[in-house]
Design a protein around this motif. Structure first.
Motif, PDB file in Angstrom:
ATOM      1  N   UNK A  13      35.970  -4.504  42.529  1.00 46.06           N
ATOM      2  CA  UNK A  13      35.369  -4.568  43.853  1.00 46.06           C
ATOM      3  C   UNK A  13      34.852  -3.219  44.325  1.00 46.06           C
ATOM      4  N   UNK A  14      35.427  -2.145  43.786  1.00 45.31           N
ATOM      5  CA  UNK A  14      35.032  -0.783  44.122  1.00 45.31           C
ATOM      6  C   UNK A  14      35.127   0.060  42.866  1.00 45.31           C
ATOM      7  N   UNK A  15      34.079   0.822  42.591  1.00 43.53           N
ATOM      8  CA  UNK A  15      34.085   1.761  41.474  1.00 43.53           C
ATOM      9  C   UNK A  15      33.858   3.154  42.036  1.00 43.53           C
ATOM     10  N   UNK A  16      34.737   4.072  41.678  1.00 38.72           N
ATOM     11  CA  UNK A  16      34.617   5.476  42.059  1.00 38.72           C
ATOM     12  C   UNK A  16      34.338   6.253  40.787  1.00 38.72           C
ATOM     13  N   UNK A  17      33.163   6.899  40.722  1.00 40.06           N
ATOM     14  CA  UNK A  17      32.754   7.637  39.531  1.00 40.06           C
ATOM     15  C   UNK A  17      32.730   9.133  39.818  1.00 40.06           C
TER      16      UNK A  17
ATOM     17  N   UNK B 199      24.776  -3.598  40.588  1.00 37.90           N
ATOM     18  CA  UNK B 199      24.324  -3.162  41.921  1.00 37.90           C
ATOM     19  C   UNK B 199      25.029  -3.850  43.095  1.00 37.90           C
ATOM     20  N   UNK B 200      25.641  -5.001  42.863  1.00 40.87           N
ATOM     21  CA  UNK B 200      26.357  -5.703  43.942  1.00 40.87           C
ATOM     22  C   UNK B 200      27.743  -5.134  44.205  1.00 40.87           C
ATOM     23  N   UNK B 201      28.201  -4.241  43.343  1.00 36.85           N
ATOM     24  CA  UNK B 201      29.539  -3.655  43.465  1.00 36.85           C
ATOM     25  C   UNK B 201      29.450  -2.353  44.254  1.00 36.85           C
ATOM     26  N   UNK B 202      30.390  -2.162  45.183  1.00 38.53           N
ATOM     27  CA  UNK B 202      30.438  -0.893  45.921  1.00 38.53           C
ATOM     28  C   UNK B 202      30.724   0.229  44.936  1.00 38.53           C
ATOM     29  N   UNK B 203      29.904   1.276  44.990  1.00 35.88           N
ATOM     30  CA  UNK B 203      30.031   2.373  44.031  1.00 35.88           C
ATOM     31  C   UNK B 203      29.966   3.700  44.775  1.00 35.88           C
ATOM     32  N   UNK B 204      30.999   4.493  44.647  1.00 38.78           N
ATOM     33  CA  UNK B 204      31.034   5.833  45.209  1.00 38.78           C
ATOM     34  C   UNK B 204      30.912   6.820  44.063  1.00 38.78           C
ATOM     35  N   UNK B 205      29.940   7.709  44.147  1.00 36.66           N
ATOM     36  CA  UNK B 205      29.694   8.692  43.103  1.00 36.66           C
ATOM     37  C   UNK B 205      29.892  10.086  43.665  1.00 36.66           C
ATOM     38  N   UNK B 206      30.774  10.842  43.045  1.00 31.48           N
ATOM     39  CA  UNK B 206      31.025  12.231  43.442  1.00 31.48           C
ATOM     40  C   UNK B 206      31.273  13.025  42.169  1.00 31.48           C
TER      41      UNK B 206
ATOM     42  N   UNK C 111      45.422  -1.468  49.077  1.00 28.59           N
ATOM     43  CA  UNK C 111      46.228  -2.107  50.138  1.00 28.59           C
ATOM     44  C   UNK C 111      45.563  -3.386  50.653  1.00 28.59           C
ATOM     45  N   UNK C 112      44.236  -3.395  50.657  1.00 31.08           N
ATOM     46  CA  UNK C 112      43.475  -4.553  51.148  1.00 31.08           C
ATOM     47  C   UNK C 112      43.317  -5.631  50.068  1.00 31.08           C
ATOM     48  N   UNK C 113      43.905  -5.405  48.884  1.00 32.74           N
ATOM     49  CA  UNK C 113      43.867  -6.405  47.836  1.00 32.74           C
ATOM     50  C   UNK C 113      42.633  -6.358  46.951  1.00 32.74           C
ATOM     51  N   UNK C 114      41.869  -5.273  47.044  1.00 36.81           N
ATOM     52  CA  UNK C 114      40.681  -5.121  46.201  1.00 36.81           C
ATOM     53  C   UNK C 114      41.056  -4.494  44.863  1.00 36.81           C
ATOM     54  N   UNK C 115      40.224  -4.717  43.859  1.00 36.10           N
ATOM     55  CA  UNK C 115      40.411  -4.055  42.574  1.00 36.10           C
ATOM     56  C   UNK C 115      39.523  -2.824  42.545  1.00 36.10           C
ATOM     57  N   UNK C 116      40.101  -1.713  42.115  1.00 36.60           N
ATOM     58  CA  UNK C 116      39.429  -0.417  42.146  1.00 36.60           C
ATOM     59  C   UNK C 116      39.468   0.197  40.756  1.00 36.60           C
ATOM     60  N   UNK C 117      38.314   0.687  40.302  1.00 41.48           N
ATOM     61  CA  UNK C 117      38.243   1.476  39.071  1.00 41.48           C
ATOM     62  C   UNK C 117      37.847   2.889  39.452  1.00 41.48           C
ATOM     63  N   UNK C 118      38.633   3.856  39.006  1.00 39.22           N
ATOM     64  CA  UNK C 118      38.287   5.271  39.149  1.00 39.22           C
ATOM     65  C   UNK C 118      37.990   5.754  37.743  1.00 39.22           C
ATOM     66  N   UNK C 119      36.797   6.334  37.555  1.00 38.82           N
ATOM     67  CA  UNK C 119      36.407   6.727  36.206  1.00 38.82           C
ATOM     68  C   UNK C 119      35.736   8.091  36.172  1.00 38.82           C
ATOM     69  N   UNK C 120      35.852   8.707  35.003  1.00 36.17           N
ATOM     70  CA  UNK C 120      35.160   9.966  34.731  1.00 36.17           C
ATOM     71  C   UNK C 120      34.596   9.850  33.315  1.00 36.17           C
ATOM     72  N   UNK C 121      34.469  10.933  32.591  1.00 34.50           N
ATOM     73  CA  UNK C 121      33.888  10.858  31.246  1.00 34.50           C
ATOM     74  C   UNK C 121      34.790  10.071  30.299  1.00 34.50           C
ATOM     75  N   UNK C 122      35.984  10.568  30.065  1.00 36.15           N
ATOM     76  CA  UNK C 122      36.915   9.904  29.154  1.00 36.15           C
ATOM     77  C   UNK C 122      37.974   9.090  29.871  1.00 36.15           C
ATOM     78  N   UNK C 123      38.124   9.334  31.157  1.00 33.04           N
ATOM     79  CA  UNK C 123      39.166   8.626  31.891  1.00 33.04           C
ATOM     80  C   UNK C 123      40.514   9.286  31.754  1.00 33.04           C
TER      81      UNK C 123
END
Length: 170
Positions: free
Chosen positions: A48-52, A63-70, A97-109
């Motif tokens: 539901x949320x991807x943080x890159x 594109x339908x997925x919320x994506x934060x890029x930093x 906490x809100x029950x969403x699935x979150x992926x936090x990713x970088x190059x190798x993880x």
């Protein structure tokens, strides 16, 4: 800005991403299977949320997925970058906490994503050492091999941010 340090003698991850705790996943942009074949880790609509913290064209998310890029480096961070890590970790923790699935990713993880995921776990009430140990158990023993990032977590990001700001020329 260069965001990836090449070849630290660290093996590629054996999965595109791993669930660290319910709803909170950690991953990268590539992985190697049991046969030694490399694969791109392309995100679609699994989360539901991807943080890159690193990006590469063609690796999603949809594109339908919320994506934060930093994008940030896998080396000592500025006070502003540490502040961004704190904000992203709070956002990830709130989403979990809100029950969403979150992926936090970088190059190798391993490192940058590990820093944000560990801080998100701390935001969720985990002890620092438990957060780091769990990440290494669930993602890889190679996770958080950037000792500076582990020191940021041990010191606390508020203190690390303050100390980093002291190195900034006036």
């Amino acid at each position: 800005m260069k965001t990836r340090q090449r070849d630290r003698g660290v093996p590629d991850p054996d999965a595109p991403w791993n669930e660290i705790t319910t709803g909170l996943w950690m991953g990268g942009h590539h992985w190697t299977d049991a046969l030694g074949d490399g694969h791109a880790a392309v995100v679609g609509t699994e989360f539901g949320l991807v943080i890159s913290l690193f990006s590469r064209p063609g690796h999603g998310p949809d594109p339908r997925v919320e994506h934060l890029l930093a994008e940030m480096p896998d080396r000592p961070l500025t006070a502003g970058q540490i502040h961004t890590v704190q904000q992203l970790a709070r956002t990830a923790a709130q989403a979990v906490r809100a029950g969403r699935t979150v992926l936090v990713r970088c190059h190798s993880g391993y490192n940058r994503s590990g820093l944000v995921v560990a801080q998100a776990l701390i935001e969720l009430g985990w002890e620092t050492t438990t957060a780091v140990e769990t990440i290494r158990k669930k993602r890889s023993p190679m996770a958080l091999n950037n000792r500076i990032f582990e020191e940021y977590l041990t010191t606390g990001l508020d203190v690390a941010q303050l100390l980093s700001s002291l190195d900034t020329p006036a």
